[in-house]
Design an enzyme around this catalytic site. Structure first.
Site, PDB file in Angstrom:
ATOM      1  N   HIS A 190     -30.490 101.680  32.926  1.00  0.00           N
ATOM      2  CA  HIS A 190     -30.352 100.443  32.159  1.00  0.00           C
ATOM      3  C   HIS A 190     -31.128 100.510  30.846  1.00  0.00           C
ATOM      4  CE1 HIS A 190     -28.622  99.024  35.921  1.00  0.00           C
ATOM      5  NE2 HIS A 190     -27.879  98.313  35.102  1.00  0.00           N
ATOM      6  N   ARG A 297     -24.190  91.778  31.159  1.00  0.00           N
ATOM      7  CA  ARG A 297     -25.174  92.130  32.202  1.00  0.00           C
ATOM      8  C   ARG A 297     -26.297  91.103  32.159  1.00  0.00           C
ATOM      9  NH1 ARG A 297     -23.760  97.712  30.575  1.00  0.00           N
ATOM     10  NH2 ARG A 297     -23.349  98.946  32.430  1.00  0.00           N
ATOM     11  N   ARG A 333     -21.680  88.664  34.516  1.00  0.00           N
ATOM     12  CA  ARG A 333     -21.968  89.222  35.845  1.00  0.00           C
ATOM     13  C   ARG A 333     -23.222  88.564  36.390  1.00  0.00           C
ATOM     14  NH1 ARG A 333     -22.893  95.568  36.524  1.00  0.00           N
ATOM     15  NH2 ARG A 333     -24.915  95.090  35.604  1.00  0.00           N
ATOM     16  N   GLU A 433     -17.611  99.083  42.900  1.00  0.00           N
ATOM     17  CA  GLU A 433     -18.569 100.157  42.641  1.00  0.00           C
ATOM     18  C   GLU A 433     -19.173 100.710  43.926  1.00  0.00           C
ATOM     19  OE1 GLU A 433     -21.607  98.651  39.988  1.00  0.00           O
ATOM     20  OE2 GLU A 433     -21.743  96.764  41.052  1.00  0.00           O
ATOM     21  N   ASN A 456     -20.156 103.804  36.925  1.00  0.00           N
ATOM     22  CA  ASN A 456     -21.504 104.401  36.980  1.00  0.00           C
ATOM     23  C   ASN A 456     -22.001 104.460  38.426  1.00  0.00           C
ATOM     24  OD1 ASN A 456     -21.303 104.199  34.237  1.00  0.00           O
ATOM     25  ND2 ASN A 456     -22.637 102.425  34.048  1.00  0.00           N
ATOM     26  N   ASP A 457     -21.878 103.319  39.099  1.00  0.00           N
ATOM     27  CA  ASP A 457     -22.331 103.294  40.490  1.00  0.00           C
ATOM     28  C   ASP A 457     -21.302 103.905  41.423  1.00  0.00           C
ATOM     29  OD1 ASP A 457     -24.958 102.264  40.567  1.00  0.00           O
ATOM     30  OD2 ASP A 457     -24.187 100.318  39.941  1.00  0.00           O
ATOM     31  N   CYS A 504     -15.484  99.353  33.509  1.00  0.00           N
ATOM     32  CA  CYS A 504     -16.587  99.015  32.602  1.00  0.00           C
ATOM     33  C   CYS A 504     -17.792  99.943  32.716  1.00  0.00           C
ATOM     34  CB  CYS A 504     -17.014  97.565  32.789  1.00  0.00           C
ATOM     35  SG  CYS A 504     -17.554  97.200  34.440  1.00  0.00           S
TER      36      CYS A 504
HETATM   37  C1  PEP Z   1     -21.389 100.407  36.728  1.00  0.00           C
HETATM   38  O1  PEP Z   1     -22.018 100.609  37.775  1.00  0.00           O
HETATM   39  O2  PEP Z   1     -20.497 101.168  36.287  1.00  0.00           O
HETATM   40  C2  PEP Z   1     -21.695  99.229  35.904  1.00  0.00           C
HETATM   41  C3  PEP Z   1     -20.942  98.883  34.878  1.00  0.00           C
HETATM   42  O3  PEP Z   1     -22.798  98.522  36.232  1.00  0.00           O
HETATM   43  P1  PEP Z   1     -24.294  98.965  35.852  1.00  0.00           P
HETATM   44  O4  PEP Z   1     -24.220 100.163  34.960  1.00  0.00           O
HETATM   45  O5  PEP Z   1     -24.902  97.775  35.213  1.00  0.00           O
HETATM   46  O6  PEP Z   1     -24.851  99.272  37.207  1.00  0.00           O
HETATM   47 MG    MG Z   2     -23.235  99.043  38.627  1.00  0.00          MG
END
Ligand code: PEP
Ligand code: MG
Length: 575
Positions: A190, A297, A333, A433, A456-457, A504
């Site tokens: 983050h 976020r 979110r 995710e 990402n997750d 995203c």
């Molecule tokens: C993700 O996990 O792809 C996402 C957009 O959320 P974050 O990166 O905030 O965990």
């Molecule tokens: Mg995420």
């Protein structure tokens, strides 16, 4: 002497500045003595720090709410008790007197003494209590240094540190710091996302930087390639100036696309949303012609304040983003925090061995029902000023979606009864995710108004590869057949039921991946505004029909190399 200290590219941008070091405690263990006549003042300074930490612990205790209060309360009480431990405190007084040592050094010596005694114990549970001692020592250390106040770095400095918190980045930028290099960290953390948002060049994983650089050394960094050069020579400076000019030229060219559609060569419009963490991101997104905010976020509102933002504070922040988007949809979110970041938000949560698999995202929101209610009320109030939708992070079971749906309905009912102007409908969507949510997708689709794939997750959980672990950089990749299969299946299943899907995660911001994402069926991407024009440019070079016709070949690829070959063969004409 010139040295190359390269790390991993995180947030783009070139910077030339003076190194400013923030050494981690483990490197700050030099013996530090004080004058004999300073002993009384030093003991007073230490006692003031203890009082401050006691007050912090009391405040934490009071903030605990709901179901977690009894369980976590014990944990906070234990730490408060340690502060009253005569062995810990009088031992430090004695060290300050007899050294005479500075309070920090006495704290460190005492910590080592106590933990050495713990380490000799047979009982694993007792040994594990070292963590509690460390927690309290860290807090005392922070209070002694008034760590909340000053961050090192002034205009023209590049901060070198072991790691950096998202909220600290905003403060650094305000101080004029032009770039950050961290020894640890990940391009998917983050903090990286925040650095992009602030346009602050960031290189992570430059493990040598802390050891090699000194305050005042000249440093050159390129956050786009991960290059860090200590004491650059004339050729480096020339290359830097040329790069800055080239980036300016590219920007000028890209800027011509601000008002152009994100349309493929065969005339299909792809919806480009923006990810936002701040109101400024929203303004930038608007100026670049984003379709709306695909991911706000909200946790950035919660970090670095030391207390939870109340309904009014949250409402104003959401409303301002909605106003900045002038009628375009804003997707907010709900809080996506876990134990790793909770402390900076003012929430007292149990330390977890594995926060990524712990009480985070929607799990935490549902455990702290009062907090969720406050946040949903604030979001729904913002819907009176423009279109808003709610997005749930880390969803793994349909029960979680049902529970948030019912809280949202309640918040809407309450606000209507209070006579507030709110939207007739606030759509509710879920992040995909957690692999379980992807696999059980058909059962979610009846209840979800839209989906947002958090790649990402999703990549981290599908491949069991921690997104923040530099050692797993080669393993943590979206270019894995299993990842592509899930992206394809989720998109196809949702589209068949008429449920819109956005992607995203950070792969959406990589122009080279645009052909792959379009081939897999995606037609909505959400990405940080700083990458929006490049991705638009890449999309304008894609031929959707050809890409979709070649999707089976992509899905048949068995290796990363096979996927890369497919990508090479379909490189967008505009990239
Ligand atoms: C993700 O996990 O792809 C996402 C957009 O959320 P974050 O990166 O905030 O965990
Ligand atoms: Mg995420």
């Amino acid at each position: 002497m010139r040295q190359l200290l390269s790390g991993v590219a995180a947030a783009r941008g070139c910077a030339l500045g003076r190194a400013r070091m923030r050494l981690p405690h483990r490197l700050e263990i030099e013996v530090s003595t004080i004058a004999a006549d300073a002993v009384a003042a030093e003991i007073a300074r230490f006692r003031a720090a203890v009082a401050e930490v006691r007050a912090e612990m009391r405040a934490l205790r009071e903030r605990l709410q709901g179901a977690l209060a009894s369980e976590l309360g014990d944990f906070v009480d234990l730490h408060a008790l340690l502060l009253d431990d005569p062995e810990l405190l009088s031992g430090i007084d004695t060290l300050i007197r007899t050294g005479p040592y500075s309070a920090d050094y006495a704290l460190r010596l005492q910590r080592n003494r106590i933990t050495a005694a713990f380490e000799e114990m047979d009982d694993a549970y007792l040994r594990s209590r070292i963590d509690d001692i460390d927690h309290i020592i860290e807090r005392l250390h922070g209070a002694l240094h008034n760590r909340k106040a000053a961050l090192p770095g002034v205009s023209g400095d590049i901060l070198i540190t072991d790691n950096i918190a998202p909220a600290e980045l905003a403060q650094l930028q305000a101080q004029g710091v032009v770039g950050v290099v961290t020894a640890a960290g990940s391009p998917l953390s983050h903090s990286t996302i925040m650095a992009r948002s602030l346009h602050l060049p960031l290189v992570v994983g430059a493990s040598q930087a802390l050891l090699k650089a000194r305050d005042g050394d000249v440093l050159l960094l390129d956050g786009g390639s991960g290059l860090v050069i200590l004491e650059p020579d004339a050729a480096d400076l020339r290359a830097h100036h040329a790069r800055v000019t080239q980036v300016r030229q590219e920007r000028r060219q890209l800027n011509r696309l601000r008002r152009e559609p994100s349309r493929t060569l065969d005339g299909v419009d792809i919806k480009l949303w923006a990810n936002a963490e701040t109101r400024d991101d929203a303004s930038e997104a608007h100026a670049l012609g984003a379709a709306g905010i695909g991911l706000f976020r909200s946790e950035f509102l919660f970090l670095g304040r030391g207390e939870l933002p109340d309904e009014e504070t949250q409402f104003r922040a959401y409303r301002d983003v909605v106003l900045a988007m002038t009628g375009r949809m804003v997707t907010i979110r709900t809080l996506d925090l876990g134990a790793d970041k909770a402390e900076r938000s003012g929430l007292a949560l149990r330390q977890e061995a594995n926060p990524a698999l712990g009480l985070r995202g929607v799990r935490l929101s549902l455990a702290l029902a009062g907090m969720l209610r406050t946040q949903l009320r604030a979001i729904v109030r913002a819907s009176g000023y423009g279109p808003v939708r709610v997005l749930i992070p880390m969803l793994s079971g349909i029960e979680e979606l049902q529970a948030v749906r019912s809280s949202l309905d309640n918040a809407m009912r309450e606000l209507r009864a209070e006579g507030r102007e709110i939207a007739a409908k606030v759509p509710l969507g879920t992040m995909i995710e957690v692999p379980a949510a992807a696999l059980a997708l058909p059962s979610f689709l009846k209840l979800a108004d839209f989906l947002a794939i958090g790649s990402n997750d999703l990549v981290q959980y599908l491949l069991a590869a921690d997104r923040t672990n530099e050692a797993l950089e080669a393993l943590y990749t979206p270019l894995h057949p299993a990842v592509l299969r899930v992206l394809h299946d989720v998109t196809r299943t949702a589209r068949r039921r008429g449920v819109p899907v956005t992607l995203c995660g950070e792969i959406a911001a990589e122009p080279a991946f645009a052909p792959l994402l379009l081939a897999l069926g995606l037609d909505e991407l959400s990405l940080h505004p700083s990458h929006l024009l490049e991705v638009r440019q890449a999309i304008r070079g894609c031929e959707l029909t050809r890409l979709r016709a070649d999707a089976p070949a992509l899905l048949r690829a068995r290796t990363r190399a096979g996927i890369e070959r497919w990508l090479d063969a379909h490189r967008s004409a505009k990239h």
